[in-house]
Scaffold this motif. Structure first.
Motif, PDB file in Angstrom:
ATOM      1  N   PRO A 158       0.802  -1.227   0.000  1.00 55.80           N
ATOM      2  CA  PRO A 158       0.000   0.000   0.000  1.00 55.80           C
ATOM      3  C   PRO A 158       0.830   1.270   0.000  1.00 55.80           C
ATOM      4  O   PRO A 158       0.333   2.323  -0.390  1.00 55.80           O
ATOM      5  CB  PRO A 158      -0.830  -0.125   1.280  1.00 55.80           C
ATOM      6  N   ASP A 159       2.112   1.195   0.421  1.00 54.75           N
ATOM      7  CA  ASP A 159       2.969   2.377   0.424  1.00 54.75           C
ATOM      8  C   ASP A 159       3.949   2.393  -0.743  1.00 54.75           C
ATOM      9  O   ASP A 159       4.916   3.156  -0.733  1.00 54.75           O
ATOM     10  CB  ASP A 159       3.734   2.479   1.740  1.00 54.75           C
ATOM     11  N   ALA A 160       3.703   1.573  -1.780  1.00 55.90           N
ATOM     12  CA  ALA A 160       4.616   1.517  -2.921  1.00 55.90           C
ATOM     13  C   ALA A 160       4.666   2.863  -3.640  1.00 55.90           C
ATOM     14  O   ALA A 160       3.634   3.494  -3.882  1.00 55.90           O
ATOM     15  CB  ALA A 160       4.185   0.415  -3.885  1.00 55.90           C
ATOM     16  N   LEU A 161       5.861   3.311  -4.001  1.00 51.82           N
ATOM     17  CA  LEU A 161       6.041   4.568  -4.718  1.00 51.82           C
ATOM     18  C   LEU A 161       5.838   4.411  -6.217  1.00 51.82           C
ATOM     19  O   LEU A 161       5.320   5.298  -6.882  1.00 51.82           O
ATOM     20  CB  LEU A 161       7.447   5.127  -4.455  1.00 51.82           C
ATOM     21  N   GLY A 307       3.736 -12.040   0.179  1.00 52.61           N
ATOM     22  CA  GLY A 307       3.221 -10.787  -0.329  1.00 52.61           C
ATOM     23  C   GLY A 307       1.710 -10.712  -0.358  1.00 52.61           C
ATOM     24  O   GLY A 307       1.145  -9.826  -1.010  1.00 52.61           O
ATOM     25  N   LEU A 308       1.027 -11.623   0.331  1.00 49.79           N
ATOM     26  CA  LEU A 308      -0.430 -11.550   0.411  1.00 49.79           C
ATOM     27  C   LEU A 308      -0.864 -10.393   1.310  1.00 49.79           C
ATOM     28  O   LEU A 308      -1.915  -9.789   1.101  1.00 49.79           O
ATOM     29  CB  LEU A 308      -0.989 -12.874   0.946  1.00 49.79           C
ATOM     30  N   SER A 309      -0.046 -10.083   2.306  1.00 49.44           N
ATOM     31  CA  SER A 309      -0.306  -8.955   3.200  1.00 49.44           C
ATOM     32  C   SER A 309       1.023  -8.293   3.532  1.00 49.44           C
ATOM     33  O   SER A 309       2.038  -8.964   3.703  1.00 49.44           O
ATOM     34  CB  SER A 309      -1.000  -9.423   4.482  1.00 49.44           C
ATOM     35  N   PHE A 310       0.994  -6.954   3.638  1.00 50.07           N
ATOM     36  CA  PHE A 310       2.205  -6.194   3.940  1.00 50.07           C
ATOM     37  C   PHE A 310       2.109  -5.470   5.273  1.00 50.07           C
ATOM     38  O   PHE A 310       3.058  -4.797   5.677  1.00 50.07           O
ATOM     39  CB  PHE A 310       2.452  -5.159   2.830  1.00 50.07           C
ATOM     40  N   TYR A 316      -7.222  -0.687   9.779  1.00 52.22           N
ATOM     41  CA  TYR A 316      -6.497   0.445   9.198  1.00 52.22           C
ATOM     42  C   TYR A 316      -7.442   1.438   8.537  1.00 52.22           C
ATOM     43  O   TYR A 316      -8.513   1.071   8.026  1.00 52.22           O
ATOM     44  CB  TYR A 316      -5.505  -0.040   8.133  1.00 52.22           C
ATOM     45  N   LEU A 317      -6.996   2.687   8.528  1.00 56.36           N
ATOM     46  CA  LEU A 317      -7.599   3.730   7.707  1.00 56.36           C
ATOM     47  C   LEU A 317      -6.535   4.203   6.730  1.00 56.36           C
ATOM     48  O   LEU A 317      -5.430   4.572   7.137  1.00 56.36           O
ATOM     49  CB  LEU A 317      -8.072   4.905   8.577  1.00 56.36           C
ATOM     50  N   LEU A 318      -6.868   4.193   5.428  1.00 53.17           N
ATOM     51  CA  LEU A 318      -5.962   4.640   4.388  1.00 53.17           C
ATOM     52  C   LEU A 318      -6.588   5.833   3.675  1.00 53.17           C
ATOM     53  O   LEU A 318      -7.780   5.813   3.348  1.00 53.17           O
ATOM     54  CB  LEU A 318      -5.695   3.537   3.355  1.00 53.17           C
ATOM     55  N   LEU A 336      -1.297   6.006   6.053  1.00 50.59           N
ATOM     56  CA  LEU A 336      -1.591   4.660   6.562  1.00 50.59           C
ATOM     57  C   LEU A 336      -1.677   4.775   8.080  1.00 50.59           C
ATOM     58  O   LEU A 336      -0.677   5.059   8.742  1.00 50.59           O
ATOM     59  CB  LEU A 336      -0.473   3.671   6.196  1.00 50.59           C
ATOM     60  N   HIS A 337      -2.878   4.569   8.620  1.00 53.69           N
ATOM     61  CA  HIS A 337      -3.062   4.733  10.058  1.00 53.69           C
ATOM     62  C   HIS A 337      -3.554   3.426  10.667  1.00 53.69           C
ATOM     63  O   HIS A 337      -4.594   2.901  10.278  1.00 53.69           O
ATOM     64  CB  HIS A 337      -4.075   5.842  10.343  1.00 53.69           C
TER      65      HIS A 337
END
Length: 402
Positions: A158-161, A307-310, A316-318, A336-337
């Protein structure tokens, strides 16, 4: 030559005699990109101050047709990685979704590292209304933007650039289209070992302006079932997805932690009158834990390794805001909170178009949360939050496409 490469070469030679192959090739195109990512970390995981790394990659994509009925895709990528201290950021390892590694690395864990990787090698065609593809290819499911529970094969963190190119997997894919937007398909993904093979069936259809997606089968030895809906309520776009799994090798060090678990998300999308676009997502991560002390066990479990979950927590709230400051400049961000331990990753970002096919991204990531401490009884290091133990980081990503 690995088994996948040999298999595809045999396909070419069977379908088209080698003596006539040159005459049959048509509409061949060469493209690719040159990228460099430079990152500064103000605190390393071991607590020492500062770290730097730079990753430069050159990718070549060759696409074309063989006669009128068949198309091929070939992509290779060369990466050069420099880090200080050495080994700060390692090269890509073997993929769980590839029967053969298809890569060669030099000087792993050194200050300078390099890797040549075969990322695409596939043949595609259509017959009797059925689209098929075989070989190393990109496969993605799900429609949620920030993190999709249905994107189960090779999802991005989710934080991939950089999410321009999805990693290639070794697979056979068949799709039958029907109606205005319906699809029925099957995918066989070959893993690095037989128990990591995946057998999935998909169905999608548009029903009364609602996009429905169903996914079922076996994902790396886990029976799974998934469903997703996407639609609109006025100006608000809504998407919901859920995937359920029966655990494999439950209780072992590198297996699943639970006999069954689910990952689910609800995402909303809204464009305000001033031009601000806001995407928000609630994510339930059944792989994770509500107890920060369990995070190290989550990080070494099979879903994290595959890599199924990071993420390590449960709720979480995104958030993903974006605003066009100028036709050539877009400001965006990512939040990402972790709703359980109240730690956050906050990353503002600016994308600047320097010229056609030439883009510069500037970013800085702030981390908020309780730092790692010592257990009062054992005196051992104790994780207190997911993001609080990491330092801040920032840098630039420069991309040129050709």
């Amino acid at each position: 030559m690995n088994r996948l490469s040999l298999f595809l070469v045999l396909w070419f030679c069977i379908l088209f005699p080698c003596s006539a192959s040159a005459a049959l090739l048509s509409a061949t195109e060469l493209g690719g990109h040159l990228k460099t990512l430079n990152l500064y970390l103000d605190r390393l995981p071991d607590g020492s101050a500062e770290g730097l790394f730079s990753s430069t990659s050159l990718r070549l994509d060759l696409t074309g047709r063989v006669a009128d009925d068949y198309a091929f895709e070939l992509s290779v990528e060369q990466q050069l990685l420099w880090s200080d201290p050495p080994g700060l950021a390692g090269l890509q390892g073997d993929s769980t979704n590839q029967a053969e590694a298809g890569e060669h690395s030099w000087n792993r864990d050194g200050r300078f590292e390099s890797q040549l990787r075969l990322d695409r090698l596939n043949l595609r065609g259509q017959r009797y209304g059925i689209d098929w593809s075989i070989g190393r290819q990109a496969i993605g499911f799900g429609r949620i933007s920030l993190f999709s529970p249905l994107d189960v094969i090779a999802p991005f963190p989710p934080d991939a650039l950089d999410v321009d190119v999805r990693p290639g997997v070794d697979a056979i894919k068949i799709t039958r289209f029907f109606g205005l937007g319906g699809q029925l398909g099957g995918v066989l993904v070959f893993g690095d070992q037989p128990r990591h093979n995946s057998y999935l069936f998909t169905f999608s259809e548009n029903l009364n302006n609602l996009d429905l997606l169903l996914l079922t089968g076996s994902l790396r030895d886990r029976p799974m079932l998934g469903a997703g809906l996407a639609g609109e309520v006025g100006l608000l776009g809504l998407k919901g997805e859920v995937s359920w799994y029966r655990g494999t090798q439950v209780g072992t060090l590198q297996g699943d932690r639970r006999g069954d678990f689910a990952i689910a998300a609800l995402e909303g999308w809204y464009r305000f009158s001033g031009g601000l676009v806001l995407i928000g997502e609630y994510l339930y991560n059944g792989v994770g834990s509500n107890d920060p002390a369990q995070y190290p066990l989550v990080a070494t479990s099979a879903p994290s390794a595959e890599g199924l979950s990071f993420l390590l927590g449960r709720h979480y709230l995104l958030l993903g805001p974006a605003y066009e400051l100028h036709p050539l400049v877009t400001a965006s961000g990512l939040v990402l909170h972790n709703l359980q331990d109240h730690s956050s990753l906050i990353r503002p970002q600016m994308a600047i178009s320097l010229s056609d096919n030439f883009q510069l991204d500037l970013f800085w990531a702030f981390t908020v949360g309780d730092k790692q401490g010592l257990d009062p009884i054992t005196g051992l290091p104790q994780v207190r939050s997911e993001f609080g133990g990491s330092g801040d980081s920032g840098g630039l990503l420069l991309r040129w496409y050709f």
